[in-house]
Design an enzyme around this catalytic site. Structure first.
Site, mmCIF file in Angstrom:
data_model
loop_
_atom_site.group_PDB
_atom_site.id
_atom_site.type_symbol
_atom_site.label_atom_id
_atom_site.label_comp_id
_atom_site.label_asym_id
_atom_site.label_seq_id
_atom_site.Cartn_x
_atom_site.Cartn_y
_atom_site.Cartn_z
ATOM 1 N N ASN A 8 -10.089 -3.129 -6.314
ATOM 2 C CA ASN A 8 -9.263 -2.280 -7.116
ATOM 3 C C ASN A 8 -9.964 -2.230 -8.496
ATOM 4 O O ASN A 8 -9.786 -2.854 -9.184
ATOM 5 C CB ASN A 8 -7.750 -2.738 -7.304
ATOM 6 N N LYS A 10 -9.350 -0.067 -10.695
ATOM 7 C CA LYS A 10 -8.645 0.615 -11.740
ATOM 8 C C LYS A 10 -9.268 1.622 -12.660
ATOM 9 O O LYS A 10 -10.019 2.370 -11.816
ATOM 10 C CB LYS A 10 -8.034 -0.537 -12.605
ATOM 11 N N HIS A 93 1.331 -0.385 -6.857
ATOM 12 C CA HIS A 93 0.962 -1.110 -7.767
ATOM 13 C C HIS A 93 1.584 -1.384 -9.016
ATOM 14 O O HIS A 93 2.289 -0.397 -9.523
ATOM 15 C CB HIS A 93 -0.570 -0.641 -7.861
ATOM 16 N N GLU A 95 1.344 -1.849 -11.851
ATOM 17 C CA GLU A 95 0.746 -1.151 -13.024
ATOM 18 C C GLU A 95 1.310 0.369 -13.014
ATOM 19 O O GLU A 95 1.734 0.811 -14.069
ATOM 20 C CB GLU A 95 -0.745 -1.171 -13.167
ATOM 21 N N GLU A 164 1.322 -9.205 -5.138
ATOM 22 C CA GLU A 164 0.784 -9.514 -6.252
ATOM 23 C C GLU A 164 1.903 -9.719 -7.252
ATOM 24 O O GLU A 164 2.655 -8.649 -7.959
ATOM 25 C CB GLU A 164 0.146 -7.986 -6.756
ATOM 26 N N GLY A 170 -4.469 -9.672 -13.882
ATOM 27 C CA GLY A 170 -5.093 -9.521 -15.056
ATOM 28 C C GLY A 170 -4.812 -10.548 -16.124
ATOM 29 O O GLY A 170 -5.378 -10.262 -17.204
ATOM 30 N N SER A 206 -5.616 -12.329 -10.279
ATOM 31 C CA SER A 206 -6.400 -13.118 -10.695
ATOM 32 C C SER A 206 -7.274 -13.938 -9.698
ATOM 33 O O SER A 206 -7.463 -15.121 -10.026
ATOM 34 C CB SER A 206 -5.958 -14.037 -11.848
HETATM 35 P P1 PGA Z 1 -6.779 -8.716 -10.923
HETATM 36 O O1 PGA Z 1 -6.105 -7.409 -10.535
HETATM 37 O O2 PGA Z 1 -7.619 -9.313 -9.892
HETATM 38 O O3 PGA Z 1 -7.498 -8.230 -12.205
HETATM 39 O O4 PGA Z 1 -5.457 -9.807 -11.461
HETATM 40 C C1 PGA Z 1 -5.397 -7.550 -9.258
HETATM 41 C C2 PGA Z 1 -4.867 -6.163 -8.977
HETATM 42 O O5 PGA Z 1 -4.274 -5.717 -10.223
HETATM 43 O O6 PGA Z 1 -4.837 -5.420 -7.822
#
Ligand code: PGA
Length: 244
Positions: A8, A10, A93, A95, A164, A170, A206
């Site tokens: 992803n 983003k 997601h 976010e 997640e 993140g 992460s």
């Molecule tokens: P990350 O993001 O690996 O940077 O924690 C995962 C995601 O948001 O799908």
């Protein structure tokens, strides 16, 4: 089942940067056994899917609008995406839930739209730190699953779920093995009550080259949804190598 590794990106990578990243990954050819799916930003989709034509790598979108067409300035629907060579859509997601106030109702509509456009959804679910600390993780996961899958045919094929935990995305903090084991077990149990076909469950939050191999040993972990560590070919290829 081969591991599924979803990248992803983003809101990162312009066309040149994205092409150079996939070229580096193609050059280092990390594994023939994993199913790797890239989720670039909309503007680079065409270039990336063209570059990956006739390779074993696949492409998806990070989001779709919950309606099929209409006066929704700036938005893109599943039906429009299908004119590209794209097979998957990330839906729900955290976010998007958090920063764009996506509701369970919209997420359910997105799942239906994706399926009707032959896009396989990767449905993201996960609890916040507050919800975990107040012992509500299972309740939250169950509610997110049942509302997102409302009225979806029980014999649906191709659906993927990503667990997640919001507090792990993140942040550099990964859920520990017990937490992942418990959540993935619960998701597996819940999806098998709702649906007839097995649903692969990815871990996201992460995930990186140091923790992926250990997490992948856990029952019901079928792969990863990777943000930060998917933006550099070295770290991304290393994750693939470590689990295949
Ligand atoms: P990350 O993001 O690996 O940077 O924690 C995962 C995601 O948001 O799908």
């Amino acid at each position: 089942m081969n591991p599924i590794i979803a990248a992803n990106w983003k809101m990162n990578m312009n066309i040149n940067e994205g092409l150079s990243l996939v070229n580096n990954i193609l050059d280092s050819s990390p594994s023939k056994k994993s199913q790797v799916i890239f989720f670039p930003p909309f503007i680079t989709l065409n270039a990336i899917s063209d570059r990956l034509k006739n390779t074993r790598y696949e492409v998806g979108v990070q989001n779709i609008h919950h309606e099929q067409s209409g006066a929704f300035t700036g938005e893109i629907s599943a039906q429009m995406i299908k004119s590209l060579d794209v097979q998957y859509a990330i839906i729900g997601h955290s976010e998007r839930r958090q920063f764009f106030h996506e509701t369970d109702y919209q997420i359910n509509k997105k799942i239906h739209n994706a399926l009707s456009a032959n896009l396989f959804p990767i449905l993201c679910i996960g609890e916040t730190l507050e919800e975990r600390e107040s012992g509500e993780t299972s309740k939250v996961l169950k509610k997110q699953l049942s509302s997102a899958l409302k009225d979806v045919d029980s014999d649906v094929k191709g659906l993927i779920v990503a667990y997640e935990p919001v507090w792990a995305i993140g942040t550099g903090i990964t859920a520990n093995s017990n937490q992942v084991n418990e959540a993935h077990g619960f998701i597996n149990e819940t999806t098998s009550q709702l649906l007839e076909n097995p649903v692969p469950i990815l871990y996201g939050g992460s995930a990186n080259a140091d923790n992926a191999a250990e997490l992948f040993q856990i029952k019901n972990v079928d792969g990863f949804l990777i943000g930060g560590a998917s933006l550099k070919s070295e770290s991304f290829c290393q994750i693939i190598k470590n689990i295949t």
